[in-house]
Enzyme design. Structure first.
Site, short mmCIF file in Angstrom:
data_model
loop_
_atom_site.label_atom_id
_atom_site.label_comp_id
_atom_site.label_asym_id
_atom_site.label_seq_id
_atom_site.Cartn_x
_atom_site.Cartn_y
_atom_site.Cartn_z
N CYS A 1 0.55 -9.57 42.87
CA CYS A 1 1.96 -9.95 42.69
C CYS A 1 2.58 -10.10 44.08
O CYS A 1 2.36 -9.25 44.95
CB CYS A 1 2.69 -8.88 41.90
SG CYS A 1 4.48 -9.02 42.02
N GLU B 1 -0.99 -20.76 45.86
CA GLU B 1 -0.50 -19.88 46.93
C GLU B 1 -1.56 -19.64 48.00
O GLU B 1 -2.76 -19.87 47.77
CB GLU B 1 -0.02 -18.56 46.33
CG GLU B 1 -1.13 -17.70 45.78
CD GLU B 1 -0.67 -16.73 44.68
OE1 GLU B 1 0.30 -17.03 43.96
OE2 GLU B 1 -1.31 -15.67 44.56
N ASP C 1 -1.37 -8.09 37.29
CA ASP C 1 -1.42 -9.43 37.91
C ASP C 1 -2.20 -9.36 39.22
O ASP C 1 -1.63 -9.46 40.30
CB ASP C 1 0.04 -9.87 38.13
CG ASP C 1 0.18 -11.27 38.67
OD1 ASP C 1 -0.79 -12.05 38.58
OD2 ASP C 1 1.26 -11.57 39.22
N HIS D 1 1.75 -24.40 40.86
CA HIS D 1 1.82 -23.96 42.26
C HIS D 1 0.57 -23.19 42.64
O HIS D 1 -0.04 -22.48 41.85
CB HIS D 1 3.11 -23.19 42.57
CG HIS D 1 3.34 -21.89 41.88
ND1 HIS D 1 2.70 -20.73 42.23
CD2 HIS D 1 4.16 -21.56 40.86
CE1 HIS D 1 3.13 -19.74 41.46
NE2 HIS D 1 4.01 -20.22 40.59
N ASP E 1 -1.92 -19.43 40.72
CA ASP E 1 -2.37 -18.40 41.67
C ASP E 1 -2.98 -19.05 42.93
O ASP E 1 -2.33 -19.87 43.55
CB ASP E 1 -3.36 -17.45 40.99
CG ASP E 1 -2.68 -16.52 39.98
OD1 ASP E 1 -1.44 -16.42 40.00
OD2 ASP E 1 -3.39 -15.91 39.16
N ASN F 1 12.30 -17.85 43.67
CA ASN F 1 11.76 -16.98 42.62
C ASN F 1 12.72 -15.80 42.43
O ASN F 1 12.75 -14.88 43.24
CB ASN F 1 10.38 -16.48 43.06
CG ASN F 1 9.77 -15.48 42.09
OD1 ASN F 1 10.27 -15.27 41.00
ND2 ASN F 1 8.67 -14.86 42.52
N ARG G 1 2.91 -22.50 47.50
CA ARG G 1 3.60 -21.22 47.70
C ARG G 1 3.03 -20.54 48.93
O ARG G 1 1.81 -20.51 49.10
CB ARG G 1 3.39 -20.36 46.45
CG ARG G 1 3.60 -18.88 46.66
CD ARG G 1 3.62 -18.14 45.34
NE ARG G 1 3.22 -16.75 45.49
CZ ARG G 1 3.19 -15.86 44.50
NH1 ARG G 1 3.58 -16.22 43.28
NH2 ARG G 1 2.79 -14.63 44.69
N TYR H 1 8.88 -22.31 32.94
CA TYR H 1 7.92 -21.78 33.90
C TYR H 1 6.86 -20.99 33.14
O TYR H 1 7.17 -20.28 32.18
CB TYR H 1 8.65 -20.88 34.91
CG TYR H 1 7.72 -20.29 35.95
CD1 TYR H 1 7.10 -21.11 36.89
CD2 TYR H 1 7.44 -18.93 35.98
CE1 TYR H 1 6.23 -20.59 37.84
CE2 TYR H 1 6.58 -18.39 36.93
CZ TYR H 1 5.98 -19.24 37.85
OH TYR H 1 5.12 -18.72 38.79
N GLU I 1 7.66 -17.28 48.93
CA GLU I 1 7.64 -16.09 48.07
C GLU I 1 8.28 -14.89 48.77
O GLU I 1 8.14 -14.71 49.99
CB GLU I 1 6.19 -15.77 47.69
CG GLU I 1 5.98 -14.48 46.93
CD GLU I 1 6.61 -14.43 45.53
OE1 GLU I 1 7.77 -14.85 45.38
OE2 GLU I 1 5.93 -13.95 44.59
N ASP J 1 1.86 -21.42 37.04
CA ASP J 1 1.41 -20.61 38.16
C ASP J 1 -0.12 -20.65 38.20
O ASP J 1 -0.78 -20.11 37.31
CB ASP J 1 1.90 -19.17 37.90
CG ASP J 1 1.51 -18.18 38.97
OD1 ASP J 1 0.78 -18.53 39.90
OD2 ASP J 1 1.97 -17.01 38.85
#
Ligand SMILES: C[C@](O)(C(=O)O)[C@H](CC(=O)O)C(=O)O
Ligand SMILES: [Mg+2]
Length: 297
Positions: free
Chosen positions: A126, A118, A62, A116, A91, A213, A161, A48, A191, A89
């Site tokens: 985060c 989101e 983040d 992914h 975002d 996760n 996500r 990952y 998430e 990731d």
């Protein structure tokens, strides 16, 4: 070895086969290319590539400060040294649907096996902190549809996500997951779920594979692999685990040097030169030049 790594296309096929296998795929987060090689040595199914880790690595929180170029560059460095498929990731896709489409193509070119996206607003946060927000469902669906349409390799995995659970509740998160699966997402990442029962609720609601996760010190209980498997989870990520362990070890080491004036007492807690060279496949570079590896223990 340089040429012993499978192609990106083969790694994507391997990830697809893993998702179809019904087994739980375990993906620890690599904090650099070298740690990806260690993950592979330990027999994990994939790597990952965490946005939180890339940000932290750059000394940043983040909160959506990193750019697509930075993420793609790091993802490429990590993906190219391991035979394992990497999931990165992405975002929010670094913008709106058109940006998400470009993100897919840039990350395909980086050689990762999937990403992914989101449903948070820009700038994202985060997923385990309060104060995050999500876009309207139709905007989020357009992101996923744009990503799916932009993909050139049909094996490239697009995970959706949803951060809606902690903002709008479990029912809305499940409604979003279904809409993302209908929009073509291959994998659903709910998430900040709190316990196994919530994963079971997602499992019952969506046909596509789901991802858990297991990040530390967040909102989710740390469920073990057996529990996740029996809840019907297909992929588990341990996104920041190795970075946290490494940073803790570094902190301890720095303190010891400060206090003792030497690192002598730390040697048995270090990766030995021999093991580092082994991980780097140092000896096999002798195929190019037989003077490269002359290390003897
Ligand atoms: C999975 C995640 O998106 C990541 O960037 O690794 C983070 C992990 C974390 O901050 O612990 C998240 O859950 O938002
Ligand atoms: Mg992230």
């Amino acid at each position: 070895m340089l040429h012993a790594i499978p192609s990106a296309a083969d790694k994507r096929k391997a990830l697809r086969a893993g998702l179809d296998s019904g087994r739980l795929l375990k993906l620890p987060g690599a904090f650099n290319p070298l740690s990806a090689k260690l993950i592979e040595r330990h027999g994990f199914h994939g790597v990952y590539i965490s946005g939180a880790v890339i940000s932290a690595d750059l000394g940043l929180p983040d909160i959506g400060l990193t750019t697509l170029t930075e993420v793609a560059g790091r993802a490429q460095q990590i993906a190219r040294v391991t035979a394992l498929p990497s999931l990165v990731d992405a975002d929010t896709g670094f913008g709106e649907p058109m940006n998400a489409a470009r993100t897919v193509q840039v990350l395909e070119d980086a050689g990762v096996a999937g990403l992914h996206l989101e449903d948070q607003v820009n700038p994202k946060r985060c997923g385990h902190l309060d104060g995050k927000d999500v876009v309207e469902l139709d905007v989020a669906v357009r992101r996923i549809k744009a990503a799916v349409a932009a993909r050139r390799d049909p094996d490239f995995v697009i995970a959706a996500r949803t951060d809606a659970k902690s903002v709008l509740g479990l029912d809305e998160a499940i409604r979003r997951a279904k809409a993302f699966a209908d929009a073509g997402a291959d994998l659903i990442f709910p998430e900040a779920l709190t316990d196994a029962a919530e994963f079971e609720a997602f499992r019952a609601a969506v046909e596509v594979p789901i991802l858990a996760n297991m990040t530390e010190f967040g909102k989710s209980r740390l469920l073990d692999a057996r529990t996740l498997e029996s809840a019907g989870v297909n992929v588990v990520i341990y996104p920041v685990t190795l970075l946290r362990l490494a940073m803790h070890a570094a902190d301890t080491g720095l303190r010891e040097i400060t206090e003792q004036g030497t690192q002598e007492g730390l040697l048995d807690r270090m990766q030995h030169r021999r093991d580092l060279y082994d991980l780097l496949d140092y000896q096999r570079y002798n195929a190019f030049d037989d003077q490269v590896f002359n290390f003897r223990v």
